[in-house]
Design an enzyme around this catalytic site. Structure first.
Site, mmCIF file in Angstrom:
data_model
loop_
_atom_site.group_PDB
_atom_site.id
_atom_site.type_symbol
_atom_site.label_atom_id
_atom_site.label_comp_id
_atom_site.label_asym_id
_atom_site.label_seq_id
_atom_site.Cartn_x
_atom_site.Cartn_y
_atom_site.Cartn_z
ATOM 1 N N ASP A 11 0.868 -1.195 0.000
ATOM 2 C CA ASP A 11 0.000 0.000 0.000
ATOM 3 C C ASP A 11 0.897 1.234 0.000
ATOM 4 O OD1 ASP A 11 -3.129 0.828 1.122
ATOM 5 O OD2 ASP A 11 -1.516 2.302 1.252
ATOM 6 N N ASP A 65 -3.846 2.433 -5.120
ATOM 7 C CA ASP A 65 -2.523 2.383 -4.488
ATOM 8 C C ASP A 65 -2.207 1.080 -3.749
ATOM 9 O OD1 ASP A 65 -3.861 2.689 -2.005
ATOM 10 O OD2 ASP A 65 -2.272 3.985 -1.240
ATOM 11 N N GLU A 66 -2.948 0.029 -4.039
ATOM 12 C CA GLU A 66 -2.633 -1.238 -3.366
ATOM 13 C C GLU A 66 -2.757 -2.452 -4.260
ATOM 14 O OE1 GLU A 66 -5.193 -1.914 0.043
ATOM 15 O OE2 GLU A 66 -5.862 0.142 -0.054
HETATM 16 N N1 DCP Z 1 -8.637 8.360 -1.267
HETATM 17 C C1 DCP Z 1 -9.686 9.258 -1.486
HETATM 18 N N2 DCP Z 1 -10.711 9.340 -0.588
HETATM 19 C C2 DCP Z 1 -10.730 8.567 0.532
HETATM 20 C C3 DCP Z 1 -9.688 7.655 0.769
HETATM 21 C C4 DCP Z 1 -8.636 7.580 -0.166
HETATM 22 O O1 DCP Z 1 -9.671 9.963 -2.501
HETATM 23 N N3 DCP Z 1 -11.736 8.685 1.412
HETATM 24 C C5 DCP Z 1 -7.507 8.314 -2.241
HETATM 25 C C6 DCP Z 1 -6.388 9.231 -1.777
HETATM 26 C C7 DCP Z 1 -5.344 8.314 -1.253
HETATM 27 C C8 DCP Z 1 -5.550 7.059 -2.068
HETATM 28 O O2 DCP Z 1 -6.950 7.010 -2.337
HETATM 29 O O3 DCP Z 1 -4.031 8.865 -1.420
HETATM 30 C C9 DCP Z 1 -5.116 5.801 -1.357
HETATM 31 O O4 DCP Z 1 -5.872 5.607 -0.175
HETATM 32 P P1 DCP Z 1 -5.246 5.039 1.158
HETATM 33 O O5 DCP Z 1 -6.356 4.651 2.020
HETATM 34 O O6 DCP Z 1 -4.211 3.993 0.830
HETATM 35 O O7 DCP Z 1 -4.557 6.311 1.844
HETATM 36 P P2 DCP Z 1 -3.150 6.995 1.577
HETATM 37 O O8 DCP Z 1 -2.323 6.213 0.596
HETATM 38 O O9 DCP Z 1 -3.372 8.408 1.207
HETATM 39 O O10 DCP Z 1 -2.492 7.002 3.004
HETATM 40 P P3 DCP Z 1 -1.850 5.765 3.798
HETATM 41 O O11 DCP Z 1 -0.408 6.126 3.966
HETATM 42 O O12 DCP Z 1 -2.580 5.712 5.088
HETATM 43 O O13 DCP Z 1 -2.048 4.531 2.957
HETATM 44 MG MG MG Z 2 -2.119 4.172 0.837
HETATM 45 MG MG MG Z 3 -4.712 2.140 -0.047
#
Ligand code: DCP
Ligand code: MG
Ligand code: MG
Length: 362
Positions: free
Chosen positions: A9, A110-111
């Site tokens: 992730d 992203d995963e």
């Molecule tokens: N995303 C979004 N709205 C949300 C959750 C996520 O648009 N409610 C988008 C933005 C994030 C991406 O999806 O960058 C990936 O989600 P993640 O849950 O993996 O969160 P992040 O990668 O941003 O942070 P982390 O480091 O916790 O994985």
């Molecule tokens: Mg993420």
């Molecule tokens: Mg994610």
């Protein structure tokens, strides 16, 4: 041989890309916002970097609230197509580290899961080396970091990757899986939503250990056979779903005109119901699931407007389609004053059903 699965992730993905693109953002709180068509005041936070999170800024929070939590943060609008490009490059790196092209499953922008059973010959030390190599490769080629989880199945790997973040790696051997899960609150179990969490809480079940030791028949009597069984198994660290790419196909949609231009709710919702029936029957025939729902309205002046929703997981369920479509349609009715001429509904992000039940079918 027992399986070895990796889950990767990306860390604060959208915000990390923005930091990479603009080095002057380094060290600052960065918030990426999805602004609505009402402009800045209506937006919600997509994600934020870890500095912004220190102030309590979280995904899905109104941008206005985020700004009040840290007025010095840098707010940027989402650039989804660009993030998709970066995602595609990252996914290629990940895919090339899986046992085969097919031993790879992207589950969101992203995963992804990688089956590496063969590459590491079931050996967890080798698996960790592969995990570190992946992190290194992503960092050197894309200049962003990711967190890696390794375990005997998708459930454990997924939960392991979020255990140390950002830039972490967590390896959970089969014999450690139970101990890893035990102390966590049930809401951390991958696949448990708020409703289930609340129900479990009412039953006095707080930790995953509480759930794992709960009587299976009792769980089945409360949640039904599928979900009850799944809860018991997942809490015990058991998950046999394969890593398998679901091939994305096109979309399924239907449109129709109202008998006459109108804002009459009965008329609109009864037509919407017919369209939902049509779409769902195509979904079932094609044996696919969808992850997003889009509703389109063509107004009496021929102006077209769409609203979409991405679900937290893929489904092929009429109830979920209907619930989301109706909410979107209600928003249209609330926001507009003009009569509707035509309405449409579409599902996309389609994935073929694997035949095997996934975690989310329960
Ligand atoms: N995303 C979004 N709205 C949300 C959750 C996520 O648009 N409610 C988008 C933005 C994030 C991406 O999806 O960058 C990936 O989600 P993640 O849950 O993996 O969160 P992040 O990668 O941003 O942070 P982390 O480091 O916790 O994985
Ligand atoms: Mg993420
Ligand atoms: Mg994610």
């Amino acid at each position: 041989m027992e399986r070895v699965i990796i889950h990767v992730d990306m860390d604060y993905f959208y915000a990390a890309i923005e930091e990479r693109e603009d080095p002057s953002l380094k060290g600052k709180a960065v918030v990426v916002c999805m602004y609505s068509n009402r402009g800045e005041s209506g937006g919600a936070v997509s994600t934020s970097n870890y500095i912004a999170r220190e102030a309590g800024i979280r995904s899905a929070m109104p941008c206005k609230l985020a700004r009040s939590k840290n007025p010095d943060a840098v707010f940027l609008p989402v650039r989804k197509p660009f993030y998709e490009e970066v995602s595609a490059k990252v996914m290629e790196i990940l895919r090339s580290n899986a046992d085969s092209e097919e031993a790879f499953e992207k589950i969101s922008i992203d995963e992804a899961f990688l089956d590496i059973t063969e590459s590491c010959k079931g050996d967890y030390e080798l698996a960790e080396e592969i995990g570190l190599r992946i992190k290194e490769e992503v960092k050197s080629r894309e200049k962003i970091t990711c967190s890696v989880g390794i375990g005997p199945n998708k459930l454990i790997a997924k939960m392991a990757s979020s255990f140390r973040k950002p830039d972490g790696i967590t390896v959970i051997k089969p014999e450690d899986a139970q101990g890893f899960l035990k102390p966590m609150p049930v809401k951390k179990l991958w696949g448990i939503g708020k409703v289930t969490e609340d129900k479990l809480s009412e039953m006095g079940i707080r930790t995953i250990e509480d759930l794992a030791s709960y009587d299976a028949m009792e769980l089945i009597s409360v949640f039904g056979k599928n979900k009850g069984t799944w809860l018991k198994q997942a809490a015990s660290g058991v998950d046999e779903t394969p890593v398998k790419e679901r091939t994305a196909t096109d979309q399924i949609g239907r449109m129709a005109s109202l008998k006459h231009d109108s804002r009459n709710e009965n008329m609109i919702f009864s037509l919407l119901n017919e369209l939902i029936d049509d779409v769902i029957s195509k979904v079932k025939t094609r044996k696919v699931s969808f992850r997003s729902v889009t509703v389109t309205v063509i107004f009496s002046n021929f102006k077209t407007s769409t609203k979409s929703r991405t679900l937290s997981h893929v489904v092929d369920d009429r109830g979920i389609l209907s619930e989301n479509a109706k909410e979107l349609m209600k928003q249209f009715l609330e926001e507009s004053e003009m009569n509707f001429r035509r309405i449409g509904i579409r599902v996309d992000n389609l994935q073929e059903n694997t035949g095997q039940k996934s975690l989310f079918d329960f």
